[in-house]
Write a protein that holds these residues in place. Structure first.
Motif, PDB file in Angstrom:
ATOM      1  N   UNK A  75      12.163   0.187   3.434  1.00  0.00           N
ATOM      2  CA  UNK A  75      11.399   1.804   3.299  1.00  0.00           C
ATOM      3  C   UNK A  75      10.167   2.381   3.889  1.00  0.00           C
ATOM      4  N   UNK A  76      10.665   1.718   4.863  1.00  0.00           N
ATOM      5  CA  UNK A  76       9.165   2.111   5.911  1.00  0.00           C
ATOM      6  C   UNK A  76      10.256   2.146   6.860  1.00  0.00           C
ATOM      7  N   UNK A  77       9.395   3.349   7.972  1.00  0.00           N
ATOM      8  CA  UNK A  77      10.227   3.808   9.259  1.00  0.00           C
ATOM      9  C   UNK A  77       9.407   3.645  10.266  1.00  0.00           C
ATOM     10  N   UNK A  78      10.341   2.114  10.544  1.00  0.00           N
ATOM     11  CA  UNK A  78      10.419   1.783  12.476  1.00  0.00           C
ATOM     12  C   UNK A  78      10.524   2.803  13.237  1.00  0.00           C
TER      13      UNK A  78
ATOM     14  N   UNK B 275       0.973  -1.032   0.401  1.00  0.00           N
ATOM     15  CA  UNK B 275      -0.424  -0.163   0.325  1.00  0.00           C
ATOM     16  C   UNK B 275       1.028   0.884   0.252  1.00  0.00           C
ATOM     17  N   UNK B 276       2.158   1.239  -0.261  1.00  0.00           N
ATOM     18  CA  UNK B 276       2.757   2.211   0.005  1.00  0.00           C
ATOM     19  C   UNK B 276       2.708   2.893   1.637  1.00  0.00           C
ATOM     20  N   UNK B 277       2.433   2.514   2.680  1.00  0.00           N
ATOM     21  CA  UNK B 277       1.959   3.169   3.753  1.00  0.00           C
ATOM     22  C   UNK B 277       3.212   3.839   3.793  1.00  0.00           C
ATOM     23  N   UNK B 278       2.672   5.706   4.625  1.00  0.00           N
ATOM     24  CA  UNK B 278       3.329   6.389   5.299  1.00  0.00           C
ATOM     25  C   UNK B 278       3.897   6.474   6.805  1.00  0.00           C
ATOM     26  N   UNK B 279       2.775   5.314   7.532  1.00  0.00           N
ATOM     27  CA  UNK B 279       3.580   5.613   8.433  1.00  0.00           C
ATOM     28  C   UNK B 279       3.583   4.644   9.458  1.00  0.00           C
ATOM     29  N   UNK B 280       4.521   4.727  10.354  1.00  0.00           N
ATOM     30  CA  UNK B 280       5.408   4.568  11.129  1.00  0.00           C
ATOM     31  C   UNK B 280       5.167   3.873  11.982  1.00  0.00           C
ATOM     32  N   UNK B 281       6.062   2.942  12.023  1.00  0.00           N
ATOM     33  CA  UNK B 281       5.620   1.322  12.742  1.00  0.00           C
ATOM     34  C   UNK B 281       6.204   0.738  14.046  1.00  0.00           C
ATOM     35  N   UNK B 282       5.791   0.476  14.948  1.00  0.00           N
ATOM     36  CA  UNK B 282       5.331  -0.434  16.476  1.00  0.00           C
ATOM     37  C   UNK B 282       5.435  -1.591  16.332  1.00  0.00           C
ATOM     38  N   UNK B 283       7.104  -2.155  16.574  1.00  0.00           N
ATOM     39  CA  UNK B 283       6.589  -4.102  16.718  1.00  0.00           C
ATOM     40  C   UNK B 283       6.384  -3.874  17.835  1.00  0.00           C
ATOM     41  N   UNK B 284       5.674  -5.452  18.458  1.00  0.00           N
ATOM     42  CA  UNK B 284       5.652  -5.273  19.250  1.00  0.00           C
ATOM     43  C   UNK B 284       5.426  -7.125  19.738  1.00  0.00           C
ATOM     44  N   UNK B 285       6.218  -8.395  20.723  1.00  0.00           N
ATOM     45  CA  UNK B 285       6.410  -9.131  21.454  1.00  0.00           C
ATOM     46  C   UNK B 285       6.334  -9.830  22.473  1.00  0.00           C
ATOM     47  N   UNK B 286       5.854 -10.446  22.970  1.00  0.00           N
ATOM     48  CA  UNK B 286       6.252 -11.761  24.182  1.00  0.00           C
ATOM     49  C   UNK B 286       6.834 -12.185  23.614  1.00  0.00           C
ATOM     50  N   UNK B 287       7.838 -12.547  22.831  1.00  0.00           N
ATOM     51  CA  UNK B 287       8.120 -14.359  22.122  1.00  0.00           C
ATOM     52  C   UNK B 287       9.816 -13.562  21.777  1.00  0.00           C
TER      53      UNK B 287
END
Length: 390
Positions: free
Chosen positions: A99-102, A71-83
């Protein structure tokens, strides 16, 4: 600025609500779901941040990341996990490759403050992250920017981590488009490189930065000037002579100019690049290998070129206090560089906690928003006085 919008996707409803509550408390407009299959119906292009759990039934976080890329998203990503923590790091890498912003990664369970720190970082940077991304600049936009002198330089301080002395700055190009607003170098530089426009941009960067170093020198301020060099300019065999002539004509101190090259710049025409780098070093310039750890280098890259400095990429630094793998990579990089006679600069220091960890690991210098943001040349002196008075 309009209300920032955040989407939380986590199959654990308690965690989804927890993240939503924190974000709403910081005035975000929040949507959350514990059903990842509804993601495509909830997603829209105006989202600023997506908080994404990786391990979910039926549809996992990597599949949703693939959708965002398509989708060529411009959103910034926050990843989370308990594993598995290594999966968090790998997810971050695949997002960056696309090319995504983390914005960051969070290992469950995490504290309210850890989430708040990431969201605060976004809010502080939001004007440069959210303006001008809906439509990437065209080649003609960049050509007009060159012709109309829309580019300007900012400088981010670099600090000695032992005595807190301000030892240098990194020169960073910026662009304010007349109608699209602030456009990040991460957006326009690749377009310029693909369309043979980097020589004009690099000429502006080097001339402006070297002149600024000379001006500061004349006023009694001897700061090292670090200048990023595009791989597109490392094919010019006359580059060492051109930079030397420029520095001499402007009255700059060649020994206080650091040329930064990325790992990937060394991967194609090795002989030609080595020819240029060695002669730059022979003429008195310093050499830095930038974004170390993010390219495709081997140890051979560090020993075959005469580098003075190794810069550890912010990808590892910003998670130093929460991610053991990032800490291990940083520690090993520092030890390796020191064994090879290089000093180490950490970029992306955003908290005092990370600063202190780097001090413990023996890092030589650092730069980042915790000490000083990129600023205009006439702001450096006042900032320097404030920093040294702390």
């Amino acid at each position: 600025m309009s209300t920032l919008k955040l989407l939380v996707v986590d199959d654990e409803i308690d965690f989804a609500e927890f993240v939503a509550d924190v974000a709403q408390g910081m005035n975000f407009e929040v949507i959350f779901t514990d059903n990842p299959s509804t993601f495509t119906s909830l997603y829209h292009a105006n989202l600023n941040i997506i908080v994404l759990d990786l391990f979910m039934p039926n549809i996992d976080g990597i599949e949703l990341l693939r959708y965002l890329s398509e989708c060529n998203s411009n959103a910034s990503i926050i990843f989370m996990s308990g594993k598995d923590g290594s999966v968090l790091n790998s997810a971050q890498e695949i997002a960056l490759e696309q090319g995504m912003n983390v914005l960051g990664v969070l290992s469950k369970p995490f504290l309210v403050k850890q989430l708040e720190d990431l969201l605060t970082k976004y809010v502080q940077h939001a004007p440069t992250q959210t303006i001008g991304f809906s439509q990437p600049p065209s080649v003609s936009d960049i050509e007009s920017a060159i012709e109309n002198e829309e580019f300007f330089m900012m400088y981010q301080p670099q600090i000695n981590m032992v005595n807190r002395e301000v030892v240098g700055v990194e020169a960073l190009i910026r662009w304010v488009h007349p109608s699209k607003g602030v456009i990040s170098p991460a957006v326009f530089i690749p377009i310029a490189e693909q369309n043979n426009l980097m020589k004009e941009i690099s000429l502006f960067v080097t001339n402006t930065a070297i002149q600024q170093q000379a001006d500061w020198l004349k006023s009694g301020l001897n700061l090292r000037m670090s200048i990023n060099m595009s791989p597109k300019n490392l094919d010019d065999l006359l580059l060492p002579e051109k930079l030397t002539s420029c520095a001499i004509a402007m009255g700059a101190n060649i020994n206080s100019i650091m040329i930064e090259v990325t790992e990937t710049a060394l991967m194609s025409d090795v002989v030609r690049y080595m020819d240029i780098l060695i002669r730059l070093k022979m003429k008195g310039f310093n050499l830095s290998i930038d974004d170390f750890g993010t390219g495709y280098s081997s140890l051979k890259q560090l020993v075959r070129a005469p580098f003075n400095e190794l810069k550890i990429d912010q990808t590892f630094i910003k998670n130093l206090d929460t991610d053991q793998e990032c800490r291990t990579i940083t520690e090993v990089s520092i030890l390796l560089a020191h064994k090879l006679g290089m000093k180490v600069v950490a970029e992306g220091i955003e908290t005092e906690v990370v600063w202190k960890i780097l001090q413990q690991l023996g890092c030589d210098e650092g730069q980042g928003y915790w000490m000083g943001k990129p600023m205009l040349s006439d702001e450096i002196l006042a900032w320097k006085e404030d920093w040294q008075s702390i």
